[in-house]
Design a protein around this motif. Structure first.
Motif, PDB file in Angstrom:
ATOM      1  N   GLU A 220      41.335   5.959  -2.746  1.00 51.92           N
ATOM      2  CA  GLU A 220      41.698   5.070  -3.837  1.00 51.92           C
ATOM      3  C   GLU A 220      40.470   4.260  -4.200  1.00 51.92           C
ATOM      4  O   GLU A 220      39.738   3.788  -3.323  1.00 51.92           O
ATOM      5  N   GLY A 221      40.227   4.119  -5.478  1.00 51.11           N
ATOM      6  CA  GLY A 221      39.051   3.391  -5.922  1.00 51.11           C
ATOM      7  C   GLY A 221      38.971   3.346  -7.427  1.00 51.11           C
ATOM      8  O   GLY A 221      39.962   3.573  -8.130  1.00 51.11           O
ATOM      9  N   THR A 222      37.774   3.064  -7.917  1.00 54.61           N
ATOM     10  CA  THR A 222      37.583   2.888  -9.349  1.00 54.61           C
ATOM     11  C   THR A 222      36.403   3.701  -9.855  1.00 54.61           C
ATOM     12  O   THR A 222      35.448   3.967  -9.128  1.00 54.61           O
ATOM     13  N   TRP A 223      36.505   4.077 -11.098  1.00 57.79           N
ATOM     14  CA  TRP A 223      35.441   4.797 -11.801  1.00 57.79           C
ATOM     15  C   TRP A 223      34.308   3.829 -12.131  1.00 57.79           C
ATOM     16  O   TRP A 223      34.543   2.690 -12.524  1.00 57.79           O
ATOM     17  N   GLN A 224      33.081   4.296 -11.975  1.00 62.06           N
ATOM     18  CA  GLN A 224      31.922   3.505 -12.362  1.00 62.06           C
ATOM     19  C   GLN A 224      31.499   3.929 -13.771  1.00 62.06           C
ATOM     20  O   GLN A 224      30.919   5.005 -13.946  1.00 62.06           O
ATOM     21  N   PRO A 225      31.789   3.121 -14.778  1.00 69.72           N
ATOM     22  CA  PRO A 225      31.466   3.531 -16.159  1.00 69.72           C
ATOM     23  C   PRO A 225      29.961   3.679 -16.335  1.00 69.72           C
ATOM     24  O   PRO A 225      29.186   2.806 -15.938  1.00 69.72           O
ATOM     25  N   PRO A 226      29.535   4.784 -16.933  1.00 68.35           N
ATOM     26  CA  PRO A 226      28.105   4.977 -17.174  1.00 68.35           C
ATOM     27  C   PRO A 226      27.663   4.266 -18.449  1.00 68.35           C
ATOM     28  O   PRO A 226      28.491   3.859 -19.267  1.00 68.35           O
ATOM     29  N   GLU A 227      26.378   4.161 -18.606  1.00 70.02           N
ATOM     30  CA  GLU A 227      25.840   3.624 -19.848  1.00 70.02           C
ATOM     31  C   GLU A 227      25.603   4.776 -20.820  1.00 70.02           C
ATOM     32  O   GLU A 227      25.219   5.861 -20.414  1.00 70.02           O
ATOM     33  N   GLY A 228      25.825   4.506 -22.083  1.00 64.72           N
ATOM     34  CA  GLY A 228      25.552   5.534 -23.077  1.00 64.72           C
ATOM     35  C   GLY A 228      26.677   6.541 -23.240  1.00 64.72           C
ATOM     36  O   GLY A 228      27.837   6.284 -22.901  1.00 64.72           O
ATOM     37  N   ASP A 229      26.303   7.716 -23.744  1.00 58.69           N
ATOM     38  CA  ASP A 229      27.252   8.775 -24.059  1.00 58.69           C
ATOM     39  C   ASP A 229      27.902   9.316 -22.797  1.00 58.69           C
ATOM     40  O   ASP A 229      27.223   9.703 -21.845  1.00 58.69           O
ATOM     41  N   LEU A 230      29.226   9.356 -22.777  1.00 54.43           N
ATOM     42  CA  LEU A 230      29.955   9.852 -21.613  1.00 54.43           C
ATOM     43  C   LEU A 230      29.600  11.299 -21.300  1.00 54.43           C
ATOM     44  O   LEU A 230      29.536  11.711 -20.141  1.00 54.43           O
ATOM     45  N   ARG A 231      29.370  12.112 -22.359  1.00 53.28           N
ATOM     46  CA  ARG A 231      29.129  13.540 -22.163  1.00 53.28           C
ATOM     47  C   ARG A 231      27.780  13.834 -21.521  1.00 53.28           C
ATOM     48  O   ARG A 231      27.522  14.938 -21.077  1.00 53.28           O
ATOM     49  N   SER A 232      26.899  12.843 -21.513  1.00 55.43           N
ATOM     50  CA  SER A 232      25.582  13.061 -20.924  1.00 55.43           C
ATOM     51  C   SER A 232      25.582  12.883 -19.414  1.00 55.43           C
ATOM     52  O   SER A 232      24.589  13.161 -18.752  1.00 55.43           O
ATOM     53  N   VAL A 233      26.724  12.448 -18.868  1.00 55.30           N
ATOM     54  CA  VAL A 233      26.808  12.191 -17.428  1.00 55.30           C
ATOM     55  C   VAL A 233      26.987  13.500 -16.678  1.00 55.30           C
ATOM     56  O   VAL A 233      27.840  14.325 -17.021  1.00 55.30           O
ATOM     57  N   ARG A 234      26.179  13.687 -15.650  1.00 50.94           N
ATOM     58  CA  ARG A 234      26.290  14.901 -14.840  1.00 50.94           C
ATOM     59  C   ARG A 234      27.301  14.709 -13.721  1.00 50.94           C
ATOM     60  O   ARG A 234      28.142  15.563 -13.482  1.00 50.94           O
ATOM     61  N   ASN A 235      27.214  13.612 -12.997  1.00 49.56           N
ATOM     62  CA  ASN A 235      28.112  13.331 -11.874  1.00 49.56           C
ATOM     63  C   ASN A 235      28.766  11.965 -12.088  1.00 49.56           C
ATOM     64  O   ASN A 235      28.087  10.943 -12.058  1.00 49.56           O
ATOM     65  N   HIS A 236      30.068  11.968 -12.318  1.00 49.97           N
ATOM     66  CA  HIS A 236      30.775  10.698 -12.448  1.00 49.97           C
ATOM     67  C   HIS A 236      30.934  10.062 -11.066  1.00 49.97           C
ATOM     68  O   HIS A 236      31.331  10.709 -10.100  1.00 49.97           O
ATOM     69  N   ARG A 237      30.631   8.796 -11.010  1.00 47.30           N
ATOM     70  CA  ARG A 237      30.637   8.069  -9.738  1.00 47.30           C
ATOM     71  C   ARG A 237      31.974   7.374  -9.526  1.00 47.30           C
ATOM     72  O   ARG A 237      32.614   6.919 -10.472  1.00 47.30           O
ATOM     73  N   PHE A 238      32.330   7.266  -8.251  1.00 45.30           N
ATOM     74  CA  PHE A 238      33.619   6.710  -7.864  1.00 45.30           C
ATOM     75  C   PHE A 238      33.392   5.744  -6.708  1.00 45.30           C
ATOM     76  O   PHE A 238      32.835   6.128  -5.673  1.00 45.30           O
ATOM     77  N   THR A 239      33.812   4.507  -6.879  1.00 42.24           N
ATOM     78  CA  THR A 239      33.697   3.504  -5.824  1.00 42.24           C
ATOM     79  C   THR A 239      34.976   3.491  -5.000  1.00 42.24           C
ATOM     80  O   THR A 239      36.056   3.188  -5.519  1.00 42.24           O
ATOM     81  N   VAL A 240      34.872   3.853  -3.736  1.00 45.77           N
ATOM     82  CA  VAL A 240      36.040   3.975  -2.863  1.00 45.77           C
ATOM     83  C   VAL A 240      36.438   2.609  -2.313  1.00 45.77           C
ATOM     84  O   VAL A 240      35.604   1.851  -1.816  1.00 45.77           O
ATOM     85  N   GLU A 241      37.732   2.311  -2.407  1.00 43.74           N
ATOM     86  CA  GLU A 241      38.275   1.090  -1.816  1.00 43.74           C
ATOM     87  C   GLU A 241      39.004   1.387  -0.510  1.00 43.74           C
ATOM     88  O   GLU A 241      38.871   0.660   0.471  1.00 43.74           O
TER      89      GLU A 241
END
Length: 255
Positions: free
Chosen positions: A221-242
């Motif tokens: 369980e955790g939260t998404w780390q929003p990237p800067e800029g265009d979402l489609r340019s992100v290679r690996n979406h980061r997840f902060t685990v709680e």
């Protein structure tokens, strides 16, 4: 290989198909759930065919009639040698995959495949989704975490311009995969359209927890780390685990 042996092989193949589909969920390691009726039908047909072949040979033996395997061979001596001696020894190798089904059934695909399989590609800017509104996640922050598949989480992270994931606690389930680039590790799940051969990997990058054992299953369980800029340019979406809890392998390992 005589007719009786052929019947036994057919019977064992049918039993293997039925044991992995009708009486267990083992077939989910290889194909989508929708294939279950077809596997059951194929296993039943092979079993019936095997029994009929064996029964036919048994009736012929009781009546004292020669079976096809005892009929005089025609053709040259070379043909007789080829069909009477060489072929049976090779034909018995057909039993090996049957034995493997009962003794060493291959497990579901895991971290090795996830490290080498193609990752789910980000949607193109010209795609039909248009990167638009995907709708509300449902519930509220006060109602607890939102249960999501990893492929759903990744799809929303890539395309939802309203960024409805931001600030929401999400629950994901997957297996641990090492990051060959050395930063953190991945929580991954394989997605298949038809069977395990066409599987692609969906994954999120976790950097705030120590890397667990590869192929171990976790519910995080955790939260998404929003990237800067265009979402489609992100290679690996980061997840902060709680929170992070180990789980048993799910019956259906694919999404």
């Amino acid at each position: 290989m005589n007719r009786t042996a052929q019947g036994i092989v057919l019977l064992l193949l049918g039993a293997g198909a039925l044991s992995s589909s009708a009486f267990s969920d083992l077939y989910l390691n290889y194909v989508q759930p929708g294939f279950r009726p077809f596997l059951i039908a194929a296993g039943a047909a092979l079993g019936v065919l095997g029994v009929s072949v064996i029964a036919g040979e048994a009736r012929a033996a009781l009546r004292g009639l020669p079976g096809p395997e005892t009929a005089p061979a025609s053709g040259s001596r070379a043909d007789s040698d080829d069909h009477g001696h060489g072929t049976p020894r090779v034909a018995w190798l057909l039993l090996l995959p049957v034995i493997a089904v009962f003794v060493v059934a291959p497990p579901a695909l895991g971290s090795y495949t996830a490290e080498n399989a193609a990752s789910a590609p980000p949607p193109s800017s010209s795609g039909s989704d248009g990167g638009g509104d995907l709708g509300d996640l449902g519930g509220s922050a006060e109602n607890g975490p939102v249960e999501m598949k990893i492929q759903e989480f990744i799809g929303r992270a890539w395309t939802d311009e309203k960024r409805t994931l931001e600030g929401r606690t999400v629950r994901l389930t997957g297996f641990a995969v090492a990051n060959p680039e050395g930063e953190g590790w991945y929580l991954a799940r394989l997605q298949m359209a038809c069977c395990a051969a066409d599987a692609i990997v969906n994954r999120v990058l976790i950097t705030n927890r120590p890397e667990p054992e590869e192929d171990s299953w976790w519910r995080v369980e955790g939260t998404w780390q929003p990237p800067e800029g265009d979402l489609r340019s992100v290679r690996n979406h980061r997840f902060t685990v709680e929170t992070m809890d180990g789980v048993e392998n799910p019956p259906d390992p694919y999404e």
